[in-house]
Design an enzyme around this catalytic site. Structure first.
Site, short mmCIF file in Angstrom:
data_model
loop_
_atom_site.label_atom_id
_atom_site.label_comp_id
_atom_site.label_asym_id
_atom_site.label_seq_id
_atom_site.Cartn_x
_atom_site.Cartn_y
_atom_site.Cartn_z
N TYR A 3 -9.75 4.59 0.32
CA TYR A 3 -8.31 4.87 0.29
C TYR A 3 -7.51 3.61 0.00
CZ TYR A 3 -3.59 5.46 2.04
OH TYR A 3 -2.23 5.44 2.17
N HIS B 199 -0.39 -2.26 -1.54
CA HIS B 199 0.14 -1.08 -2.22
C HIS B 199 1.64 -1.27 -2.43
CE1 HIS B 199 -3.17 1.49 -0.07
NE2 HIS B 199 -3.68 0.66 -0.97
N HIS C 220 -2.78 -3.30 3.63
CA HIS C 220 -3.78 -2.78 4.57
C HIS C 220 -4.88 -3.83 4.64
CE1 HIS C 220 -2.39 1.48 4.53
NE2 HIS C 220 -1.94 1.13 3.33
#
Length: 183
Positions: free
Chosen positions: A22, A111, A125
């Site tokens: 992810y 992101h 992240h």
């Protein structure tokens, strides 16, 4: 104006590999770059057997950690819109150097989806293993086994997740947020 947001999460066994996909936007998590930018990715301190493929490390963590164990910890950090992508990447690399150093295997991604106001919403992240890096060479099966304090070479890598009271963890998080704000 920059918002100093930092949250810390824990991933239980079986969730590390999908979460790594992810954050790296791999497999079913691949996104259209027109919808969301993946500004940067990276990894570090991976054992020799996972340097070419960090997701292999997380798959082995999911497979070999204890049934009720945790596979990773994660920092999710808001990044200033005002910085360039290169500046944001440098900021995250400095954070990793400061907070994780050479003690843990890690993987990160920055992101940048659109925010509700139509502008950028950059965030990072950072996944890292609780297992400490030492001088013992271990294969994936041994790396995630229980640590042997009398004979470290016979056990797994030691975990840095000592039990703490809720007040201690809360205080540590406040201190970490303070360090992030200053950085």
């Amino acid at each position: 104006m920059a918002i100093g947001r930092l949250s810390v999460g824990v991933g239980r066994k079986g969730t590390a590999s999908p979460h790594a996909e992810y954050i790296a936007r791999e497999g079913k998590y691949a996104k259209d770059e027109k919808v969301e930018k993946l500004e940067a990715t990276g990894q570090g301190n991976m054992p020799e057997w996972a340097q070419a493929d960090p997701n292999f490390f997380w798959k082995m963590s999911d497979e070999h950690e204890r049934k009720n164990g945790t596979s990773y910890r994660e920092h999710v950090i808001s990044l200033p819109r005002e910085l360039t992508p290169d500046q944001r990447h440098e900021l995250i690399k400095n954070w990793i150097k400061q907070e994780i150093g050479d003690k843990h295997s890690y993987q990160y991604a920055i992101h940048n989806p659109p925010a509700m106001d139509g502008r950028d919403q950059p965030h990072a992240h950072i996944m890292f293993s609780e297992r400490l890096i030492d001088d013992v060479q271990r294969d994936p099966d041994q790396f995630f086994k229980r640590y042997n304090s009398k004979h470290p070479e016979k056990g797994g890598a030691k975990k840095a997740n000592t039990p703490k009271l809720a007040a201690e963890r809360k205080n540590e998080l406040k201190q970490q947020r303070d360090r992030w704000e200053k950085l």
